[in-house]
Design a protein around this motif. Structure first.
Motif, PDB file in Angstrom:
ATOM      1  N   VAL B  39       0.898  -1.148  -0.060  1.00  0.00           N
ATOM      2  CA  VAL B  39       0.151  -0.104  -0.134  1.00  0.00           C
ATOM      3  C   VAL B  39       0.811   1.116   0.044  1.00  0.00           C
ATOM      4  O   VAL B  39       2.162   1.191   0.074  1.00  0.00           O
ATOM      5  CB  VAL B  39      -0.910   0.029   1.218  1.00  0.00           C
ATOM      6  N   GLY B  40       0.434   2.514  -0.042  1.00  0.00           N
ATOM      7  CA  GLY B  40       1.057   3.565  -0.004  1.00  0.00           C
ATOM      8  C   GLY B  40       0.851   4.486  -1.193  1.00  0.00           C
ATOM      9  O   GLY B  40       1.467   5.523  -1.453  1.00  0.00           O
ATOM     10  N   GLN B 212      -8.478 -12.667  13.669  1.00  0.00           N
ATOM     11  CA  GLN B 212      -7.797 -11.544  12.617  1.00  0.00           C
ATOM     12  C   GLN B 212      -8.750 -10.438  12.836  1.00  0.00           C
ATOM     13  O   GLN B 212      -8.479  -9.462  12.129  1.00  0.00           O
ATOM     14  CB  GLN B 212      -7.981 -11.851  11.113  1.00  0.00           C
ATOM     15  N   GLY B 213      -9.469 -10.369  13.800  1.00  0.00           N
ATOM     16  CA  GLY B 213     -10.310  -9.021  14.087  1.00  0.00           C
ATOM     17  C   GLY B 213     -11.227  -8.759  12.728  1.00  0.00           C
ATOM     18  O   GLY B 213     -11.388  -7.552  12.517  1.00  0.00           O
ATOM     19  N   TYR B 332      -8.477  -2.071   7.078  1.00  0.00           N
ATOM     20  CA  TYR B 332      -7.112  -2.247   8.001  1.00  0.00           C
ATOM     21  C   TYR B 332      -6.862  -3.509   8.416  1.00  0.00           C
ATOM     22  O   TYR B 332      -6.076  -3.869   8.554  1.00  0.00           O
ATOM     23  CB  TYR B 332      -7.226  -1.039   8.900  1.00  0.00           C
ATOM     24  N   ILE B 336      -4.844  -6.521   4.666  1.00  0.00           N
ATOM     25  CA  ILE B 336      -3.619  -6.811   4.801  1.00  0.00           C
ATOM     26  C   ILE B 336      -3.260  -8.248   5.446  1.00  0.00           C
ATOM     27  O   ILE B 336      -3.071  -9.172   4.770  1.00  0.00           O
ATOM     28  CB  ILE B 336      -2.770  -5.602   5.453  1.00  0.00           C
ATOM     29  N   THR B 337      -3.478  -8.415   6.670  1.00  0.00           N
ATOM     30  CA  THR B 337      -3.052  -9.526   7.295  1.00  0.00           C
ATOM     31  C   THR B 337      -4.087 -10.853   6.678  1.00  0.00           C
ATOM     32  O   THR B 337      -3.704 -11.815   6.383  1.00  0.00           O
ATOM     33  CB  THR B 337      -2.971  -9.672   8.844  1.00  0.00           C
ATOM     34  N   ILE B 365      -6.531   2.401   4.446  1.00  0.00           N
ATOM     35  CA  ILE B 365      -5.418   1.756   4.961  1.00  0.00           C
ATOM     36  C   ILE B 365      -4.174   2.685   5.443  1.00  0.00           C
ATOM     37  O   ILE B 365      -3.779   2.753   6.482  1.00  0.00           O
ATOM     38  CB  ILE B 365      -4.821   0.713   4.295  1.00  0.00           C
ATOM     39  N   GLU B 366      -4.089   3.598   4.161  1.00  0.00           N
ATOM     40  CA  GLU B 366      -2.787   4.387   4.397  1.00  0.00           C
ATOM     41  C   GLU B 366      -3.395   5.796   4.875  1.00  0.00           C
ATOM     42  O   GLU B 366      -2.597   6.665   5.239  1.00  0.00           O
ATOM     43  CB  GLU B 366      -2.204   4.412   2.985  1.00  0.00           C
TER      44      GLU B 366
END
Lengths: 188, 367
Positions: B39-40, B212-213, B332, B336-337, B365-366
């Motif tokens: 990401v980014g 994993q929430g 978030y 990712i995870t 996310i970012e």
């Protein structure tokens, strides 16, 4: 609700003598602990007390105190209480215990804080870069990182569009057109 | 014979990806053996910007965190500010907020219908649902002046009262959409391609989900009944009558079944809210924004968006600007995870369908 909270405080205080509680209105309860206690108190909350959902981790930079505050917010679907576990760490040497073995998603937060606040998490295994690319400046989310100064140094404005210049006047100069009456009141 | 692994890059510009992020896949044949997210590409530093703006100026950035769902973010910010300040919100404003949130959910469901089907090559659905979404956006335009970014739910209440005749027009739109949902069911849930491509694909089991929430329809698709509107009620959700649908299986199909029923529940809530809405003011006026300071303190509020729980942390140091604002989007946790683990063993062609079903919205996310 009050009964559940009292019970929770009793459990936590029994196992973690240094924990201080702060009670809030509604379903929120805060505990202030030392940073070494973080993995054990979170494991205890998760495995023994049913706080299975890691809702959020956040970091606040208290520049004037020379500290970072890390806040772990966990939620119990059974008891319906939000527990905030707060700790403060030294800003000069920010090192925190890693908790991604308790909740895998904490890994993402830790990567972010490492990059944006410069906090090191002991034993965190992750690629160096997360959001930023080829960044070698100071961690940008710290309060002493001046975004405006960085922008002024790094980027340039298009001629005629420098900050605090009136765009209408520039256009007028360029094109020779008069600013209409209704727009004059917006001129700087 | 063992096939050689190849690296395949999906994104950041790719029609199958749900936004500007990249998934780097290591594949053997068509099967994914390792997935890494990057990401980014969309880092706009909103949270940093908010620290330089006053409480009202910061609010205007909130809706920009994730474009398909703007209202839950605004509502989170408003509620966090109110919690820190102890500001009361008029009852009517609370009802209007719930109506707006549910309308936003419906609009977002419509986009999901399009995205989920589009990811499987079924494009008719997207044309229908995005077309119908415009009727909701029309209502938003009438109410707030904006179609996508509304900036309507602000600290202290909502910006203005309902226009004259809005209730009737909203109810008419709901009647129309309810009928359309039946058409969607026929097109989507009775389609053999959709069934074959989604059943047993992208399976999240209960234990992984909790570990994993996972939140929202993905969690409910694992058979776990969890909804912030019921578990930690806000605004007037505790006065409303609606059910939280669940499904078993944990695959894309189960998540689709949950969302299908949730869209109907949103219509049900909007009808109730319009019916029960009391008269009165809609706004508890804030002081001059330039001089408006909040007491020292912090708040963490949660909102149930279409994709699940959105958390928002706001801290004040007693000044006229936020000390810290931190949004925890659904992506978030999911993007990712969870995604990296879930993609292993799946087929390349299912990446996009899985990302759509998880509700991965990279700008969250970012931030």
């Amino acid at each position: 609700m009050e009964e559940i909270k009292a019970n929770l405080i009793k459990h936590i205080k029994n196992s973690f003598h240094t924990a201080q509680e702060v009670d809030f209105k509604g379903n929120r309860l805060d505990f202030i602990v030392d940073k070494q206690c973080i993995p054990s108190i979170l494991t205890y909350l998760k495995d023994r007390l049913g706080y299975i959902h890691l809702s959020h981790i956040t970091c606040v930079d208290w520049l004037e105190d020379g500290e970072f505050e890390l806040i772990y917010i966990v939620w119990s679907p059974e008891e319906k209480i939000k527990v905030f576990v707060r700790t403060r760490i030294d800003r000069e040497n920010p090192v925190m215990p890693n908790i991604d073995m308790i909740w895998p998603q904490a890994h993402t937060y830790e990567r972010e804080f490492r990059e944006l606040f410069g906090i090191q998490f002991e034993g965190l295994v992750a690629p160096d870069e997360f959001i930023l690319e080829d960044w070698d400046g100071p961690p940008p989310m710290r309060r002493d990182f001046d975004t405006a100064a960085y922008t002024a140094e790094t980027f340039f404005e298009r001629p005629g569009r420098e900050d605090a210049q009136d765009v209408r006047e520039t256009i007028t100069k360029r094109s020779g057109e008069e600013i209409p009456d209704f727009a004059k009141k917006y001129s700087r | 014979m063992r096939e050689k692994a190849t690296t395949l890059y999906i994104g950041p510009q790719h029609p199958g990806i749900t936004g500007n992020m990249m998934v780097r896949l290591k594949v053997e044949g068509d099967t994914i053996v390792k997935a890494t997210t990057e990401v980014g590409y969309l880092h706009r530093a909103f949270e940093k910007l908010q620290e330089r703006r006053n409480w009202l100026q910061s609010f205007t950035l909130m809706c920009r965190f994730c474009v398909p769902e703007t209202d839950p973010m605004e509502e989170s910010y408003a509620r966090a500010v109110e919690a820190i300040e102890g500001r009361e919100v008029p009852e009517r404003a609370k009802y209007i907020r719930v109506m707006v949130l549910e309308m936003a959910r419906l609009a977002s469901f419509m986009l999901w219908y399009g995205g989920q089907n589009g990811s499987l090559g079924l494009y008719t659905m997207g044309q229908w649902s995005v077309g119908d979404r415009n009727y909701i956006l029309d209502l938003f335009e009438e109410l707030t002046g904006g179609r996508v970014y509304h900036m309507y739910i602000w600290p202290g209440g909502v910006r203005r009262d309902l226009p004259e005749g809005f209730k009737d027009r909203a109810l008419k739109t709901m009647d129309y959409l309810e009928k359309r949902l039946d058409d969607y069911d026929e097109l989507m849930f009775e389609n053999a391609i959709f069934k074959k491509r989604t059943q047993g694909v992208g399976v999240v089991d209960k234990e992984t989900a909790i570990e994993q929430g996972v939140v929202g329809p993905v969690l409910r698709g694992c058979g776990i009944k969890s909804d912030i509107r019921i578990d930690d009620p806000y605004e007037v959700y505790d006065k409303l009558d609606f059910i939280v649908p669940t499904a078993e299986g944990g695959d894309i199909w189960a998540r689709a079944l949950v969302r299908r029923q949730e869209a109907r529940q949103s219509i049900r809530i909007i009808r109730q809210v319009l019916d029960q809405m009391p008269d009165g003011p809609v706004y508890n006026k804030i002081p001059n924004p330039q001089k408006w300071t909040l007491p020292k303190g912090d708040a963490y509020v949660r909102t149930e968006s279409v994709r699940g729980e959105i958390g928002f942390y706001l801290a004040s140091d007693g000044g006229n600007k936020p000390r810290r604002s931190h949004l925890r989007g659904v992506a978030y946790a999911h993007g990712i995870t969870l995604l990296e683990n879930l993609l292993v063993g799946e087929n390349i062609s299912d990446v996009s369908a899985i990302m759509n079903s998880l509700g991965v919205c990279p700008p969250e996310i970012e931030r």
